[in-house]
Scaffold this motif. Structure first.
Motif, PDB file in Angstrom:
ATOM      1  N   MET A 250      12.668  -9.245  -7.818  1.00 60.69           N
ATOM      2  CA  MET A 250      12.014  -7.959  -7.907  1.00 60.69           C
ATOM      3  C   MET A 250      10.654  -7.977  -7.214  1.00 60.69           C
ATOM      4  O   MET A 250      10.261  -7.015  -6.613  1.00 60.69           O
ATOM      5  CB  MET A 250      11.876  -7.580  -9.383  1.00 60.69           C
ATOM      6  CG  MET A 250      11.450  -6.166  -9.594  1.00 60.69           C
ATOM      7  SD  MET A 250      12.791  -5.083  -9.138  1.00 60.69           S
ATOM      8  CE  MET A 250      12.316  -3.620  -9.942  1.00 60.69           C
ATOM      9  N   ASN A 251       9.951  -9.096  -7.320  1.00 66.51           N
ATOM     10  CA  ASN A 251       8.648  -9.218  -6.688  1.00 66.51           C
ATOM     11  C   ASN A 251       8.752  -9.183  -5.173  1.00 66.51           C
ATOM     12  O   ASN A 251       7.823  -8.747  -4.513  1.00 66.51           O
ATOM     13  CB  ASN A 251       7.947 -10.503  -7.133  1.00 66.51           C
ATOM     14  CG  ASN A 251       7.466 -10.398  -8.568  1.00 66.51           C
ATOM     15  OD1 ASN A 251       7.285  -9.289  -9.070  1.00 66.51           O
ATOM     16  ND2 ASN A 251       7.280 -11.533  -9.213  1.00 66.51           N
ATOM     17  N   ILE A 252       9.867  -9.673  -4.640  1.00 65.44           N
ATOM     18  CA  ILE A 252      10.062  -9.657  -3.196  1.00 65.44           C
ATOM     19  C   ILE A 252      10.192  -8.213  -2.702  1.00 65.44           C
ATOM     20  O   ILE A 252       9.658  -7.863  -1.659  1.00 65.44           O
ATOM     21  CB  ILE A 252      11.293 -10.498  -2.801  1.00 65.44           C
ATOM     22  CG1 ILE A 252      11.033 -11.975  -3.098  1.00 65.44           C
ATOM     23  CG2 ILE A 252      11.630 -10.310  -1.336  1.00 65.44           C
ATOM     24  CD1 ILE A 252      12.201 -12.868  -2.872  1.00 65.44           C
TER      25      ILE A 252
ATOM     26  N   ALA B  65       6.689  -6.685  -2.769  1.00 67.49           N
ATOM     27  CA  ALA B  65       5.850  -7.251  -1.716  1.00 67.49           C
ATOM     28  C   ALA B  65       6.265  -6.738  -0.342  1.00 67.49           C
ATOM     29  O   ALA B  65       5.430  -6.397   0.491  1.00 67.49           O
ATOM     30  CB  ALA B  65       5.906  -8.773  -1.758  1.00 67.49           C
ATOM     31  N   SER B  66       7.592  -6.671  -0.102  1.00 72.91           N
ATOM     32  CA  SER B  66       8.053  -6.196   1.207  1.00 72.91           C
ATOM     33  C   SER B  66       7.767  -4.708   1.380  1.00 72.91           C
ATOM     34  O   SER B  66       7.411  -4.259   2.467  1.00 72.91           O
ATOM     35  CB  SER B  66       9.541  -6.506   1.389  1.00 72.91           C
ATOM     36  OG  SER B  66      10.311  -5.812   0.421  1.00 72.91           O
TER      37      SER B  66
ATOM     38  N   ALA C 206       4.572  -0.554   4.007  1.00 70.79           N
ATOM     39  CA  ALA C 206       3.657   0.581   3.869  1.00 70.79           C
ATOM     40  C   ALA C 206       2.330   0.295   4.564  1.00 70.79           C
ATOM     41  O   ALA C 206       1.772   1.163   5.246  1.00 70.79           O
ATOM     42  CB  ALA C 206       3.435   0.902   2.402  1.00 70.79           C
ATOM     43  N   ALA C 207       1.802  -0.911   4.415  1.00 72.54           N
ATOM     44  CA  ALA C 207       0.546  -1.279   5.071  1.00 72.54           C
ATOM     45  C   ALA C 207       0.698  -1.256   6.587  1.00 72.54           C
ATOM     46  O   ALA C 207      -0.205  -0.822   7.310  1.00 72.54           O
ATOM     47  CB  ALA C 207       0.094  -2.645   4.604  1.00 72.54           C
ATOM     48  N   LEU C 208       1.839  -1.692   7.080  1.00 71.85           N
ATOM     49  CA  LEU C 208       2.099  -1.686   8.514  1.00 71.85           C
ATOM     50  C   LEU C 208       2.156  -0.247   9.043  1.00 71.85           C
ATOM     51  O   LEU C 208       1.601   0.060  10.101  1.00 71.85           O
ATOM     52  CB  LEU C 208       3.401  -2.429   8.817  1.00 71.85           C
ATOM     53  CG  LEU C 208       3.753  -2.591  10.284  1.00 71.85           C
ATOM     54  CD1 LEU C 208       2.698  -3.421  10.985  1.00 71.85           C
ATOM     55  CD2 LEU C 208       5.127  -3.247  10.416  1.00 71.85           C
ATOM     56  N   CYS C 209       2.816   0.628   8.294  1.00 67.14           N
ATOM     57  CA  CYS C 209       2.908   2.035   8.719  1.00 67.14           C
ATOM     58  C   CYS C 209       1.542   2.723   8.715  1.00 67.14           C
ATOM     59  O   CYS C 209       1.213   3.470   9.629  1.00 67.14           O
ATOM     60  CB  CYS C 209       3.874   2.792   7.806  1.00 67.14           C
ATOM     61  SG  CYS C 209       5.594   2.309   8.025  1.00 67.14           S
TER      62      CYS C 209
END
Length: 93
Positions: free
Chosen positions: A1-3, A6-7, A12-15
């Motif tokens: 679930m953490n993966i 994190a992904s 979202a940060a990349l966008c």
């Protein structure tokens, strides 16, 4: 679930990082000195004539101030005169 979290956060940060670019397709590279130009133009438009020329000297006596206070109290305030505020310096844009 953490993966998954994190992904999702990484995607979202990349966008969102694409929104922080100083490149415009229509304008090309944006000059950093142009940022804030709208604010500078607005401030310049707010400046009333910084070097006014008066046709008669201004009254600045205590007697004139007392008369103005009395006019306010008696609700017979004089109408204000129009001022020339269109001579503000312009900037390139």
């Amino acid at each position: 679930m953490n993966i998954k979290i994190a992904s999702t956060a990484a995607i979202a940060a990349l966008c969102v990082s694409g929104c922080a670019s100083t490149y415009s397709v229509s304008e090309g590279e944006i000059d950093p000195d142009d940022f804030g130009e709208a604010n500078r133009q607005t401030y310049a438009a707010m400046i009333v004539n910084p070097d006014p020329v008066y046709t008669e000297p201004l009254e600045s006596t205590a007697e004139a101030a007392a008369d103005a206070v009395e006019r306010v109290r008696e609700r017979r305030v004089e109408e204000s005169r129009a001022e020339d505020t269109t001579s503000a310096p312009g900037g390139g844009g």
